[in-house]
Design a protein around this motif. Structure first.
Motif, short mmCIF file in Angstrom:
data_model
loop_
_atom_site.label_atom_id
_atom_site.label_comp_id
_atom_site.label_asym_id
_atom_site.label_seq_id
_atom_site.Cartn_x
_atom_site.Cartn_y
_atom_site.Cartn_z
N ASP A 145 -1.64 -4.67 6.57
CA ASP A 145 -2.58 -4.34 7.65
C ASP A 145 -3.14 -2.92 7.52
OD1 ASP A 145 -2.12 -6.85 8.66
OD2 ASP A 145 -0.76 -6.18 10.25
N CYS A 146 -2.35 -2.03 6.95
CA CYS A 146 -2.74 -0.62 6.88
C CYS A 146 -3.43 -0.25 5.57
CB CYS A 146 -1.51 0.27 7.07
SG CYS A 146 -0.78 0.14 8.71
N GLU A 147 -3.53 -1.18 4.63
CA GLU A 147 -4.13 -0.88 3.32
C GLU A 147 -5.57 -0.39 3.44
OE1 GLU A 147 -3.71 -4.45 1.04
OE2 GLU A 147 -1.80 -3.83 0.19
N ASP A 148 -6.37 -1.06 4.22
CA ASP A 148 -7.80 -0.74 4.31
C ASP A 148 -8.10 0.38 5.29
OD1 ASP A 148 -8.24 -2.79 2.50
OD2 ASP A 148 -8.49 -4.30 4.09
N SER A 149 -7.16 0.74 6.09
CA SER A 149 -7.39 1.74 7.13
C SER A 149 -7.22 3.15 6.55
CB SER A 149 -6.42 1.53 8.28
OG SER A 149 -6.64 2.51 9.25
N GLU A 150 -8.10 4.05 7.00
CA GLU A 150 -8.00 5.44 6.58
C GLU A 150 -7.45 6.31 7.71
OE1 GLU A 150 -11.72 6.80 5.01
OE2 GLU A 150 -11.93 5.04 3.74
N ASP A 151 -6.99 5.68 8.75
CA ASP A 151 -6.44 6.37 9.91
C ASP A 151 -5.10 7.01 9.54
OD1 ASP A 151 -5.99 7.19 12.51
OD2 ASP A 151 -5.22 5.24 13.16
N SER A 152 -4.85 8.21 10.04
CA SER A 152 -3.60 8.90 9.72
C SER A 152 -2.39 8.19 10.33
CB SER A 152 -3.65 10.35 10.18
OG SER A 152 -3.79 10.40 11.58
N ALA A 154 -2.13 4.99 10.72
CA ALA A 154 -1.88 3.83 9.87
C ALA A 154 -1.15 4.25 8.60
CB ALA A 154 -3.20 3.14 9.52
N ALA A 155 -1.47 5.43 8.09
CA ALA A 155 -0.79 5.93 6.90
C ALA A 155 0.69 6.20 7.19
CB ALA A 155 -1.47 7.20 6.41
N LYS A 157 2.46 4.65 9.53
CA LYS A 157 3.08 3.33 9.65
C LYS A 157 3.39 2.74 8.28
CE LYS A 157 1.40 1.49 14.02
NZ LYS A 157 0.66 0.41 14.67
#
Length: 170
Positions: A145-152, A154-155, A157
């Motif tokens: 779920d967090c692969e495509d996100s650039e949110d800190s 998410a990183a 997590k």
């Protein structure tokens, strides 16, 4: 006719004290009301008394609200649970609800702070059976779920999920 009697009781002047009024009504109740009617009447009287007490308290400036004790949040209870597990195993006891909460929220750095996450990893090392497998699958899902996100967030997590997978896969 009985209903009219009840209505007239409700409409009595306010000058009669609630204690005296209740006694007078109780005497009249015994004269011919069925148990059901008596019960209904008692409820009405109780409601009226409570309303009057509330009004008196309001006039006196006293708050009628009762303050409920503040319960600790799920996060606080889980933190206490982990702290007890790490520092005082004699007094620690397994609690399924705490473990479930921890497994559900372990990737959220706001609910499980970084300093407690290391303790959580030690706790997870003792995880066995289906809970261990389910936790690994949940961590893999978080990473996907967090692969495509650039949110800190998410990183963070994803980083936590990698640590959990590394710990539980060995």
């Amino acid at each position: 006719m009985k209903k009219k009697k009840k209505k007239s009781k409700v409409e009595e002047p306010e000058e009669v004290l609630p204690e005296v009024q209740g006694e007078e009504e109780e005497e009249e109740d015994e004269e011919g009301l069925t148990p059901e009617e008596r019960r209904i009447l008692e409820r009405k009287i109780k409601k009226e008394r409570k309303k009057e007490e509330k009004q008196q308290m309001k006039e006196a400036g006293v708050s009628a609200q009762e303050t409920e004790p503040v319960k600790p949040s799920g996060s606080e209870m889980a933190q206490d649970y982990l702290t007890c597990w790490s520092k005082n195993r004699k007094d620690w006891s397994f609690k399924k609800t705490r473990q479930t909460w921890l497994l559900k929220h372990m990737f959220d750095s706001e609910k499980v702070p970084d300093e407690l996450f290391d303790v959580l990893l030690e706790y997870l090392d003792g995880l066995k059976g289906g809970a261990r497998e389910t936790t690994v699958k949940a961590a893999e899902s978080v990473i996907r779920d967090c692969e495509d996100s650039e949110d800190s967030a998410a990183a963070v997590k994803a980083g936590r999920a990698r640590e959990v997978i590394q710990l539980l896969s060995s």
